[in-house]
Scaffold this motif. Structure first.
Motif, short mmCIF file in Angstrom:
data_model
loop_
_atom_site.label_atom_id
_atom_site.label_comp_id
_atom_site.label_asym_id
_atom_site.label_seq_id
_atom_site.Cartn_x
_atom_site.Cartn_y
_atom_site.Cartn_z
N ALA A 52 5.28 -35.19 -14.71
CA ALA A 52 4.40 -34.12 -15.19
C ALA A 52 5.03 -32.73 -15.03
N GLU A 53 6.28 -32.68 -14.50
CA GLU A 53 6.86 -31.36 -14.24
C GLU A 53 7.37 -30.70 -15.51
N ARG A 54 7.50 -29.38 -15.43
CA ARG A 54 8.10 -28.59 -16.49
C ARG A 54 9.46 -29.21 -16.85
N TYR A 55 9.85 -29.18 -18.08
CA TYR A 55 11.14 -29.69 -18.60
C TYR A 55 11.13 -31.21 -18.82
N GLU A 56 10.12 -31.93 -18.31
CA GLU A 56 10.14 -33.39 -18.43
C GLU A 56 9.49 -33.83 -19.74
N ASN A 57 10.16 -33.49 -20.85
CA ASN A 57 9.69 -33.91 -22.18
C ASN A 57 10.89 -34.04 -23.11
N LEU A 90 20.59 -36.09 -17.15
CA LEU A 90 19.23 -35.88 -17.65
C LEU A 90 18.24 -36.68 -16.82
N ASP A 91 16.97 -36.36 -17.00
CA ASP A 91 15.91 -37.13 -16.36
C ASP A 91 16.04 -38.61 -16.75
N ARG A 92 15.73 -39.49 -15.80
CA ARG A 92 15.75 -40.94 -16.01
C ARG A 92 17.15 -41.52 -16.14
MG MG Z 1 12.76 -34.20 -12.13
#
Ligand code: MG
Ligand code: FDM
Length: 214
Positions: free
Chosen positions: A145-150, A12-14
């Motif tokens: 700020a990209e799509r999916y980054e929530n 996942l992100d991060r």
């Molecule tokens: Mg990314």
């Protein structure tokens, strides 16, 4: 000459994936292996530029269309990857078909549909899935700020990655999907990744490259 290995990092992100792919390539080089990093999506190609516009929300695309573009972005470089492996160069991939399935299925596309366009791609010798609790993720720096980054998307994607792990085991046996906790320090995670990779490097020399979902 032994062939190179195909090593995939997913997460996942991060989860620290980008840091860890760089460190893994450096470690492989230090141990005497030639290695090349390949990021997916590869935003440098014509298809990659369409994907980049979609992710930055400067373009809208149908969910199926973008799913197929992500897959096409892998197919357009599969020959280069296969050549590297044959030439003894290890390929470290930052994401691969598994992100493709998890992110599209998280949007509601049929799971089996999501799997199919990548059928026949080079099979990763090992996929390291960096895991991170939602609590730890929330403590790390803010989402981009990209799509999916929530948070909602990441939660849905996490659930789909669990199904992907089952599918990899069902098709390709145990040992190809390795969970690595990304909760620790950069050095701890790096050590755990190397612990999983070093055995793979010894093993793959005598094995042909497999095909995904075949
Ligand atoms: Mg990314
Ligand atoms: N992503 C990535 C997909 O939706 N499908 C895919 O096939 C791939 C490879 O693109 F949100 C998503 C995952 C992520 C975004 O990835 C861009 P990076 O690693 O943040 O550049």
């Amino acid at each position: 000459m032994p062939r190179g290995a195909l090593i995939v990092l997913e997460g996942l992100d991060r989860s620290g994936k980008s840091t860890q792919v760089d460190r893994l390539v450096a470690r492989l080089n230090a141990e005497g292996y030639r290695a090349r990093l390949h990021k997916f999506p590869d935003r440098t190609t014509a298809i990659g530029q369409m994907i980049d516009a979609y992710l930055r929300s400067t373009a809208e695309l149908d969910d199926h269309a973008i799913h197929l573009l992500f897959s096409a972005n892998r197919w357009e470089c599969h020959s280069a990857i296969e050549k590297d492996l044959a030439d003894g160069i290890t390929v470290v991939a930052d994401r691969y078909a598994f992100s493709g399935i998890a992110f599209s299925a998280a949007k509601g596309l049929d799971f089996t549909y999501c799997l199919s366009p990548d059928t026949g791609l080079p099979l990763p010798d090992v996929t390291l899935y960096l895991t991170l609790s939602p609590e730890t993720a929330a403590q790390r720096s803010a989402y981009g700020a990209e799509r999916y980054e929530n948070v909602d998307t990441q939660t849905a994607v996490r659930a789909q990655f669990a199904k992907v792990a089952e599918e990899v085991a069902r098709w390709h046996g145990d040992g190809r999907w390795v969970e690595v906790s990304a909760e620790g320090s950069v050095e701890e995670v790096e050590r755990d990744i190397w612990g999983a990779v070093k055995g793979v490097m010894v093993r793959v020399g005598d094995e042909p490259v497999g095909r995904l979902w075949e």
